[in-house]
Design an enzyme around this catalytic site. Structure first.
Site, short mmCIF file in Angstrom:
data_model
loop_
_atom_site.label_atom_id
_atom_site.label_comp_id
_atom_site.label_asym_id
_atom_site.label_seq_id
_atom_site.Cartn_x
_atom_site.Cartn_y
_atom_site.Cartn_z
N SER A 1 -2.71 0.71 5.23
CA SER A 1 -2.11 0.04 4.12
C SER A 1 -0.95 0.42 3.69
O SER A 1 -0.31 1.53 4.12
CB SER A 1 -3.16 0.27 2.84
OG SER A 1 -3.03 1.74 2.71
N ASP A 2 -0.10 -0.21 3.04
CA ASP A 2 1.11 0.08 2.40
C ASP A 2 0.83 1.19 1.33
O ASP A 2 -0.43 1.18 0.78
CB ASP A 2 1.80 -0.88 1.84
CG ASP A 2 3.44 -0.58 1.61
OD1 ASP A 2 3.75 0.48 1.67
OD2 ASP A 2 4.38 -1.61 1.84
N GLY A 3 1.64 1.86 0.60
CA GLY A 3 1.27 3.00 -0.50
C GLY A 3 0.82 1.86 -1.51
O GLY A 3 1.53 1.26 -2.11
N GLY A 4 -0.39 2.51 -1.79
CA GLY A 4 -1.04 1.60 -3.07
C GLY A 4 -1.32 0.15 -3.00
O GLY A 4 -1.78 -0.56 -3.75
N GLY A 5 -1.30 -0.23 -1.65
CA GLY A 5 -1.47 -1.65 -1.28
C GLY A 5 -2.89 -2.17 -1.37
O GLY A 5 -2.86 -3.37 -1.91
#
Length: 772
Positions: free
Chosen positions: A305-309
């Protein structure tokens, strides 16, 4: 020149739960697959889940004064192992101490967990290892303007060497999104607007980071391709906004660089992007993450995932009811690893026990993560050698490479009547003016504080060497608050006329005392950056110079002194007035730690500029989208306006002149599976040695589906002495003529293809090839 919502679980299709085939059987290296199989078979459910998200060290007593990891508060959690670890406590430590802390943590995992699985250590490497003291190279948008894949591979090899020597095992880089909307604050992180150029620069970056082998040695690290996909052309240029592009357009543009990096570069990891494609957030997009990436392309690594995605999926997209449901949907879609969220994967074991996540889906994710750990050699060489760090980080050889890259990245946009280069024998006093003159600007994803040679420092050093007096005036301000790093999330405080006018007046007085003026304007890291939230903007609704910078430029031009405008910025800017009135303009972007030395060398002719635009510069924001490879039907003019770009894709001047002639096709007709060569003569008709980027474009003249008016299909850089001529040859293969047909298959259509070779997208020689 220096040498130096909303999906609910009850409606998840069966396809999401049961992959169509055993993807792990497609691995290239059977010995690694055997190791993965053996390890997964003996792992408990909770040990498996622990490999799928990051562990954060918050315990202030986790390390002793010598850098030995104790794991006091975290010992129970660590017994299960971790996927990766992150600790803010290490950021400010001297690099040797940081390496020891990282080694000690890895040692703790190997000796105090049942399975002894090492943890990933992530780093950013957008334009150099993002760590204090490491070498900082030109920002990605600047590197794209070099059109130099060999140089890019060298840069990312150095980046990987510096980071791996510090214990880093994986980069959250490179960014291979297309920069197709300059309003977007992350434009600076992209190489180009063009899918072919991005694919080649991106592949070079992958080779540099990982090496060219099937496994990764101790001097390299795994990559994470970002951001998958469509992130660089969001609706309205707003970060994480949706994209609505057709399957065909998406595959031929935004997906193409990723496909090349996966198939040819053996990229080990991919990061899902925040945006949604065709109404489905990419973090829960099974078509994108599994059907295309794994089933079609054969991707063997892991998706993170992207950061906090995953939180974005439920908070912003409203496509899940909470973080837990978002995590479930993400794993079923193909996200293997949670980079950071509010706990989307923490309860994954409970979801497996409840029958929500099939065990084979969890195992599939774990296998993907472990496969990369084995491929990266983390079990064979889990520790870095702190004794060699000081000899590697930003050594003289790496500084020299940073300077070379800065020389080649700058683009000469205008040079009226030979204003440049300045003659150091004739210039006795030089005024260096502007809000970007005295400070170091490296762009986003740079270590803070930013270190390097400012423009002013570079000109002062050159002036001292050549007996030139350097005078400085700030001229105006871009922001009032200190230009701190983008991670601080500080809001830009804009200047006022009351503050700027006295600075402009002082700058004019300084200019009047000089023989020439170098004006450094553009942007800084507070007005051009990644947008973190709706309160911390990085996207814009205009492309003009902010604040009083244009007023400053106009005032200086009125003095009658030769004014060389140098733009330091992260996105294309609409500089219509300057394009008409300034005698010389250099687009420098962010040139890295050697900015000042490189700019002095370029202005005084120690180096001949060779960069060419990897993005189109529009006249105004109303022209967006303004990329060069548009469809033929986009031809009409606006009312009382010039619809051409201010500066076209592929454009860039030199201090010498290059002439093109004698374009030849080795064959005028070929079969769909045939090949031919295209040759052209390039001559240096000027008085200075220079480098030229020769560009090959192709246009299918009559086609359904319709093709763009031209598409970049190859390029090369050559060096020519005055009076020298070279013949440049390109090979045209079926791959370069292919396009997705009505059945979404790559085919070469019969008919006429226009073959174009030249110095930019608007300055080419043409011939026609017939495909039977």
């Amino acid at each position: 020149m220096r040498k130096i919502k909303l999906l609910t679980l009850g409606f998840i299709p069966l396809l999401l739960i049961c992959p169509k085939k055993d993807l792990t059987a497609q691995t290239i290296l059977p010995e690694i697959e055997r190791k993965v199989d053996s390890l997964v078979k003996i792992m408990t459910l909770y040990e498996k889940v622990s490999q799928l998200y990051a562990f954060r060290v918050y315990d202030t007593l986790a390390w002793d004064d010598e850098g030995n990891f104790k794991g006091i508060e975290d010992s129970e959690r660590l017994k299960l192992g971790v996927g990766t670890f992150w600790s803010r406590q290490l950021f400010g430590l001297p690099v040797e101490k940081r390496v020891k802390c990282i080694n000690s943590f890895q040692e703790y995992l190997l000796e105090n967990t049942r399975l002894g699985i090492p943890a990933f250590v992530f780093a950013e490497g957008l334009h150099g290892y993002m760590s204090q003291g490491a070498t900082s190279f030109p920002q990605a948008i600047a590197l794209g303007c070099t059109w130099d894949t060999l140089l890019a591979e060298k840069i990312y090899t150095v980046t990987s060497l510096e980071a791996s020597s510090c214990g880093v095992t994986q980069f959250l880089s490179p960014v291979i999104d297309l920069a197709r909307d300059p309003r977007w604050g992350r434009t600076e992180e992209c190489f180009s607007e063009d899918p072919y150029l991005v694919s080649r620069m991106g592949l070079a970056a992958v080779y540099g980071f990982q090496g060219r082998g099937k496994t990764i040695d101790e001097n390299h690290a795994a990559v994470t391709l970002k951001h998958f996909a469509g992130h660089g052309q969001p609706e309205g240029g707003r970060n994480i906004a949706p994209v609505y592009y057709s399957d065909r357009y998406f595959r031929e543009t935004h997906l193409y660089p990723f496909e090349i990096a996966v198939k040819k570069g053996n990229a080990q990891s991919i990061m899902a992007s925040y945006n949604e494609w065709d109404g489905v957030p990419n973090h829960i997009n099974h078509k994108l993450l599994t059907e295309i990436l794994r089933d079609e392309w054969g991707f063997k690594g892991y998706v993170m995932s992207d950061g906090g995605g995953m939180d974005v999926t439920w908070r912003e997209h409203l496509a899940a009811k909470d973080s837990a449901e978002s995590g479930i949907l993400s794993m079923l879609a193909g996200v293997d690893y949670d980079l950071s969220s509010t706990g989307s994967y923490v309860a994954m074991a409970d979801h497996v026990k409840a029958g929500i996540i099939p065990p084979e889906v969890l195992d599939h994710a774990v296998r993907n993560v472990l496969r990369v750990k084995f491929t990266s050699g983390m079990f064979d060489h889990p520790y870095a050698d702190p004794s060699r760090v000081s000899d590697i980080i930003n050594c003289e050889e790496h500084k020299a490479l940073a300077l070379e890259a800065a020389h080649k990245a700058a683009v000469l946009l205008k040079n009226e009547d030979g204003t440049l280069p300045l003659d150091p024998k004739k210039i006795k006093t030089l005024a260096v003016i502007g809000p970007n003159a005295a400070q170091v600007h490296l762009g986003g994803y740079s270590a803070f504080p930013m270190l390097g040679v400012s423009a002013l420092e570079g000109f002062e050093a050159y002036g001292k060497e050549h007996g030139i007096k350097i005078m400085y005036a700030e001229g105006c301000k871009i922001t009032l608050n200190e230009e701190t790093h983008w991670q601080v999330n500080e809001e830009p405080v804009m200047s006022t006329p009351e503050i700027d006018q006295p600075l402009i007046d002082e700058a004019v007085k300084t200019a009047e005392k000089s023989d020439a003026v170098v004006l450094l304007i553009g942007e800084n890291e507070l007005v051009n950056r990644e947008a973190w939230s709706e309160k911390h903007e990085g996207d814009v609704n205009h492309l003009n110079l902010v604040g009083a910078q244009l007023d400053l430029a106009k005032a200086l031009l009125k003095t009658g002194k030769p004014v060389i405008v140098i733009l330091i910025n992260g996105r294309p800017l609409s500089i219509n007035y300057l394009a008409e009135h300034a005698p010389a303009i250099i687009e420098a972007w962010y040139l890295g730690q050697e900015t000042g030395h490189a700019l002095a060398d370029l202005v005084f002719g120690e180096v001949n500029p060779s960069g060419k635009l990897s993005v189109t510069i529009p006249r105004n924001v109303g022209q967006i989208p303004c990329f060069y490879d548009h469809q033929p039907s986009r031809f009409r003019e606006y009312v009382n306006a010039d619809s051409s770009p201010l500066y076209p894709f592929g454009y860039g001047l030199s201090y010498t002149d290059f002439d093109y002639s004698d374009l030849k096709l080795s064959k005028k007709e070929i079969m769909p599976d045939g090949e031919l060569t295209v040759s052209v003569k390039v001559s240096n008709s000027g008085k200075m040695k220079g480098e030229e980027i020769v560009q090959l474009y192709i246009h299918d003249l009559v086609s359904v589906p319709v093709r763009p008016v031209m598409e970049l299909k190859d390029f090369t850089k050559i060096s020519l002495k005055p009076g020298e001529t070279k013949t440049v040859t390109f090979l045209i293969t079926p791959e370069k003529l292919q396009a997705l047909d009505l059945d979404m298959k790559r085919t070469v259509q019969a008919g006429e293809f226009e073959i174009m070779v030249g110095k930019s997208s608007v300055d080419v020689l043409k011939d026609v090839l017939v495909v039977k």
